[in-house]
Design a protein around this motif. Structure first.
Motif, mmCIF file in Angstrom:
data_model
loop_
_atom_site.group_PDB
_atom_site.id
_atom_site.type_symbol
_atom_site.label_atom_id
_atom_site.label_comp_id
_atom_site.label_asym_id
_atom_site.label_seq_id
_atom_site.Cartn_x
_atom_site.Cartn_y
_atom_site.Cartn_z
ATOM 1 N N GLU A 1 0.811 -1.210 0.000
ATOM 2 C CA GLU A 1 0.000 0.000 0.000
ATOM 3 C C GLU A 1 0.847 1.263 0.000
ATOM 4 O OE1 GLU A 1 -4.089 -1.034 2.466
ATOM 5 O OE2 GLU A 1 -2.526 0.217 3.337
ATOM 6 N N GLY A 2 1.864 1.280 0.876
ATOM 7 C CA GLY A 2 2.674 2.482 1.037
ATOM 8 C C GLY A 2 3.249 2.966 -0.273
ATOM 9 N N ALA A 3 3.781 2.029 -1.055
ATOM 10 C CA ALA A 3 4.347 2.387 -2.353
ATOM 11 C C ALA A 3 3.257 2.839 -3.317
ATOM 12 C CB ALA A 3 5.110 1.200 -2.932
ATOM 13 N N ALA A 4 2.105 2.160 -3.292
ATOM 14 C CA ALA A 4 1.021 2.495 -4.230
ATOM 15 C C ALA A 4 0.439 3.876 -3.950
ATOM 16 C CB ALA A 4 -0.079 1.436 -4.156
ATOM 17 N N PHE A 5 0.260 4.233 -2.680
ATOM 18 C CA PHE A 5 -0.307 5.536 -2.353
ATOM 19 C C PHE A 5 0.606 6.685 -2.765
ATOM 20 C CE2 PHE A 5 -2.558 3.309 1.388
ATOM 21 C CZ PHE A 5 -3.617 2.959 0.569
ATOM 22 N N LEU A 6 1.882 6.394 -2.961
ATOM 23 C CA LEU A 6 2.833 7.439 -3.334
ATOM 24 C C LEU A 6 3.193 7.392 -4.818
ATOM 25 C CD1 LEU A 6 4.444 9.779 -2.015
ATOM 26 C CD2 LEU A 6 6.363 8.191 -1.841
ATOM 27 N N THR A 7 3.466 6.195 -5.353
ATOM 28 C CA THR A 7 3.962 6.100 -6.732
ATOM 29 C C THR A 7 3.158 5.141 -7.607
ATOM 30 O OG1 THR A 7 5.541 4.361 -6.095
ATOM 31 C CG2 THR A 7 6.319 6.643 -5.992
ATOM 32 N N GLY A 8 2.050 4.578 -7.095
ATOM 33 C CA GLY A 8 1.266 3.618 -7.877
ATOM 34 C C GLY A 8 0.772 4.187 -9.195
ATOM 35 N N ASP A 9 0.786 3.351 -10.247
ATOM 36 C CA ASP A 9 0.412 3.819 -11.585
ATOM 37 C C ASP A 9 -1.083 3.731 -11.860
ATOM 38 O OD1 ASP A 9 0.017 1.106 -11.890
ATOM 39 O OD2 ASP A 9 1.655 0.811 -13.321
ATOM 40 N N GLY A 10 -1.864 3.211 -10.917
ATOM 41 C CA GLY A 10 -3.309 3.143 -11.112
ATOM 42 C C GLY A 10 -3.779 1.901 -11.836
ATOM 43 N N THR A 11 -2.871 0.999 -12.194
ATOM 44 C CA THR A 11 -3.241 -0.253 -12.846
ATOM 45 C C THR A 11 -3.369 -1.345 -11.793
ATOM 46 O OG1 THR A 11 -2.048 0.373 -14.861
ATOM 47 C CG2 THR A 11 -2.593 -1.956 -14.585
ATOM 48 N N ASN A 12 -4.607 -1.762 -11.517
ATOM 49 C CA ASN A 12 -4.903 -2.755 -10.487
ATOM 50 C C ASN A 12 -4.428 -2.329 -9.108
ATOM 51 O OD1 ASN A 12 -6.033 -4.512 -12.425
ATOM 52 N ND2 ASN A 12 -4.021 -5.365 -12.895
ATOM 53 N N LYS A 13 -4.191 -1.071 -8.928
ATOM 54 C CA LYS A 13 -3.731 -0.534 -7.652
ATOM 55 C C LYS A 13 -4.096 0.940 -7.589
ATOM 56 C CE LYS A 13 0.648 -1.449 -8.590
ATOM 57 N NZ LYS A 13 0.667 -1.728 -10.047
ATOM 58 N N PRO A 14 -4.043 1.562 -6.415
ATOM 59 C CA PRO A 14 -4.332 2.998 -6.329
ATOM 60 C C PRO A 14 -3.352 3.822 -7.160
ATOM 61 C CG PRO A 14 -4.353 1.990 -4.148
ATOM 62 C CD PRO A 14 -3.820 0.954 -5.088
ATOM 63 N N LYS A 15 -3.799 5.007 -7.570
ATOM 64 C CA LYS A 15 -2.908 5.947 -8.240
ATOM 65 C C LYS A 15 -2.249 6.807 -7.174
ATOM 66 C CE LYS A 15 -2.667 9.356 -11.983
ATOM 67 N NZ LYS A 15 -3.411 10.039 -13.061
ATOM 68 N N GLY A 16 -0.912 6.767 -7.137
ATOM 69 C CA GLY A 16 -0.173 7.449 -6.095
ATOM 70 C C GLY A 16 -0.063 8.942 -6.317
ATOM 71 N N LEU A 17 0.251 9.662 -5.256
ATOM 72 C CA LEU A 17 0.334 11.116 -5.299
ATOM 73 C C LEU A 17 1.350 11.595 -6.337
ATOM 74 C CD1 LEU A 17 -0.743 13.692 -3.926
ATOM 75 C CD2 LEU A 17 1.122 13.495 -2.271
ATOM 76 N N LEU A 18 2.509 10.941 -6.401
ATOM 77 C CA LEU A 18 3.548 11.363 -7.337
ATOM 78 C C LEU A 18 3.303 10.878 -8.765
ATOM 79 C CD1 LEU A 18 6.819 10.940 -5.224
ATOM 80 C CD2 LEU A 18 5.659 13.068 -5.875
ATOM 81 N N ALA A 19 2.233 10.100 -8.973
ATOM 82 C CA ALA A 19 1.917 9.623 -10.324
ATOM 83 C C ALA A 19 1.071 10.624 -11.101
ATOM 84 C CB ALA A 19 1.195 8.275 -10.255
ATOM 85 N N TYR A 20 0.553 11.641 -10.416
ATOM 86 C CA TYR A 20 -0.238 12.660 -11.102
ATOM 87 C C TYR A 20 0.699 13.606 -11.858
ATOM 88 C CZ TYR A 20 -4.435 11.166 -8.629
ATOM 89 O OH TYR A 20 -5.498 10.434 -8.171
ATOM 90 N N THR A 21 0.182 14.230 -12.903
ATOM 91 C CA THR A 21 1.006 15.125 -13.707
ATOM 92 C C THR A 21 1.434 16.344 -12.898
ATOM 93 O OG1 THR A 21 -0.966 16.239 -14.571
ATOM 94 C CG2 THR A 21 -0.072 14.409 -15.869
ATOM 95 N N MET A 22 2.567 16.909 -13.290
ATOM 96 C CA MET A 22 3.125 18.064 -12.589
ATOM 97 C C MET A 22 3.429 19.177 -13.573
ATOM 98 S SD MET A 22 5.781 16.200 -9.974
ATOM 99 C CE MET A 22 5.315 14.672 -9.139
ATOM 100 N N ALA A 23 3.418 20.408 -13.073
ATOM 101 C CA ALA A 23 3.738 21.580 -13.886
ATOM 102 C C ALA A 23 4.418 22.613 -13.000
ATOM 103 C CB ALA A 23 2.469 22.165 -14.505
ATOM 104 N N VAL A 24 5.190 23.491 -13.612
ATOM 105 C CA VAL A 24 5.896 24.523 -12.842
ATOM 106 C C VAL A 24 5.030 25.758 -12.625
ATOM 107 C CG1 VAL A 24 8.173 23.750 -13.607
ATOM 108 C CG2 VAL A 24 6.929 25.464 -14.958
ATOM 109 N N THR A 25 3.884 25.832 -13.270
ATOM 110 C CA THR A 25 2.995 26.999 -13.141
ATOM 111 C C THR A 25 2.360 27.052 -11.753
ATOM 112 O OG1 THR A 25 1.323 25.643 -14.242
ATOM 113 C CG2 THR A 25 2.498 27.252 -15.580
ATOM 114 N N ASP A 26 2.022 28.263 -11.295
ATOM 115 C CA ASP A 26 1.500 28.408 -9.944
ATOM 116 C C ASP A 26 0.006 28.092 -9.885
ATOM 117 O OD1 ASP A 26 0.124 30.670 -10.876
ATOM 118 O OD2 ASP A 26 1.700 32.042 -10.215
#
Length: 400
Positions: free
Chosen positions: A222-247
């Motif tokens: 779980e710990g890894a999935a909640f942070l880096t999970g790709d969303g395939t058969n597991k939760p989508k992790g926080l760091l798997a969402y897209t990022m941008a430098v805009t405010d």
């Protein structure tokens, strides 16, 4: 021997003394001539490691003290009978009447082909253990649902407003924009094994064994999935969402803001200060840092360039955690290590940023045949996660 408050205070005092030694040695290392640097650097590294040990020891003692004070779970007659029958099933494989007791206790229909539902008291104990060992569960929002999926509406603003005179007309304002977000769910499983001989032993605590084994297996995945999970058969992790430098004002909803350190694979105290104040004040009040142990090891040597004070400070009182720039730290080994282009540090209000969704009920299928002489307990649970507020957390990316 039971943990006492004095034990925590003794460790906190030792932590403070060791931090004073660390600061003295590190200051000497920084100011030393080249011939002395090697010896002093080794001393600083040793003291830095000792700080980690004492800090962890203090946290563990505080957790033990809290566990001692935690009230025991209670339940009605049906819950108690269900638990007794379930533990008889675990030990002996006898499920006589378990289905009926489960239906009474849980107010649900029974599907014996999928195993038996873990009693509510035991299920809650597993979740408590998960929270104790999972960094993401410690700081993120958690909800329990009875349906296979979970969705939520989020207001993106845009309703509009204006000033009017006492008798002036009130024209219609804009309609607020709503977005629907959904938890990405997956089924997590564990299959701990015990010999039938150990299960027959009356001194073997089968309940505690099942709790700890399942919690450990679930927490690692779980710990890894909640942070880096790709969303395939597991939760989508926080760091798997897209990022941008805009405010925040112009960045699209659902994108995290990242700040570049300006140096590939490295960062300094100024980068952390900038990351801190990029987060809106409303989120900073509940802000926490998240990084792995070796990154925490690195930031202990950082000083504020203006005051010369160390930006990491130990918690010297019981219940007072160590802090970085005045905010608490969460050690999470699933965070990326310091390296070029890594998202090495997070800061924000994690309860606002990410929600963990637990489907109520953990199920166990007893298997005495596949791996003789061991008895397997195929345990499953449906769990998911979703980012709920992309403005609540900021990311430090180690790149130019």
């Amino acid at each position: 021997m039971a943990v006492e408050l004095k034990d925590v205070q003794d460790v906190a005092e030792a932590l403070g003394k060791k931090f004073d030694e660390f600061k003295s040695s590190n200051d000497k290392r920084v100011d030393a001539i080249e011939a002395e640097k090697g010896k002093l650097s080794e001393q600083v590294e040793t003291l830095n490691g000792k700080l980690s040990e004492l800090d962890e020891m203090k946290s563990n003692l505080e957790k033990e003290l809290a566990a001692i004070k935690r009230p025991g779970a209670t339940g009605g007659k049906e819950v108690s009978e269900h638990k007794t029958a379930f533990m008889n099933f675990v030990r002996k494989g006898k499920d006589d009447g378990l289905g009926e007791l489960q239906a009474k206790a849980l107010q649900t229909t029974v599907d014996t082909d999928g195993g038996y539902a873990v009693p509510e008291e035991l299920d809650r104990a597993i979740l408590t253990l998960l929270k104790d060992v999972s960094p993401m569960r410690q700081v993120c929002n958690q909800i329990t649902v009875s349906t296979p999926d979970y969705k939520k509406l989020v207001s993106l603003g845009g309703a509009g407003s204006g000033w009017v005179g006492e008798t002036a007309a009130r024209p219609a304002t804009g309609t607020p924009t709503l977005a629907q977000i959904a938890a990405v769910m997956g089924e997590i499983y564990a299959n701990p094994q015990a010999t039938q001989t150990s299960l027959d032993d009356m001194f073997f605590n089968a309940e505690q064994w099942l709790q700890s084994e399942v919690a450990r297996e679930f927490a690692e995945k779980e710990g890894a999935a909640f942070l880096t999970g790709d969303g395939t058969n597991k939760p989508k992790g926080l760091l798997a969402y897209t990022m941008a430098v805009t405010d925040d004002a112009i960045r699209a909803f659902g994108q995290l803001q990242k700040l570049h350190s300006g140096t590939a694979g490295d960062f300094d105290a100024d980068d952390l200060i900038k990351l801190l104040y990029t987060l809106k004040a409303g989120y900073r009040s509940n802000g926490r840092w998240m990084m792995p142990a070796m990154t925490m090891f690195k930031v202990r040597t950082f000083k504020d360039q203006t005051s010369g004070a160390y930006i990491w400070q130990p918690g010297l009182q019981a219940g007072q955690p160590s802090s970085l720039l005045g905010y608490g730290l969460v050690e999470n080994e699933d965070m990326p290590a310091v390296a070029a282009d890594s998202n090495a540090v997070l800061f924000g209000d994690f309860k606002q940023a990410y929600t963990i969704v637990d489907r109520i009920g953990t199920r166990v299928l007893r298997d005495p045949y596949t791996n003789k002489p061991n008895v397997g307990f195929y345990t499953t649970k449906r769990v998911g996660g979703m980012m709920t507020d992309s403005q609540a957390v900021k990311v430090l990316t180690l790149s130019v």
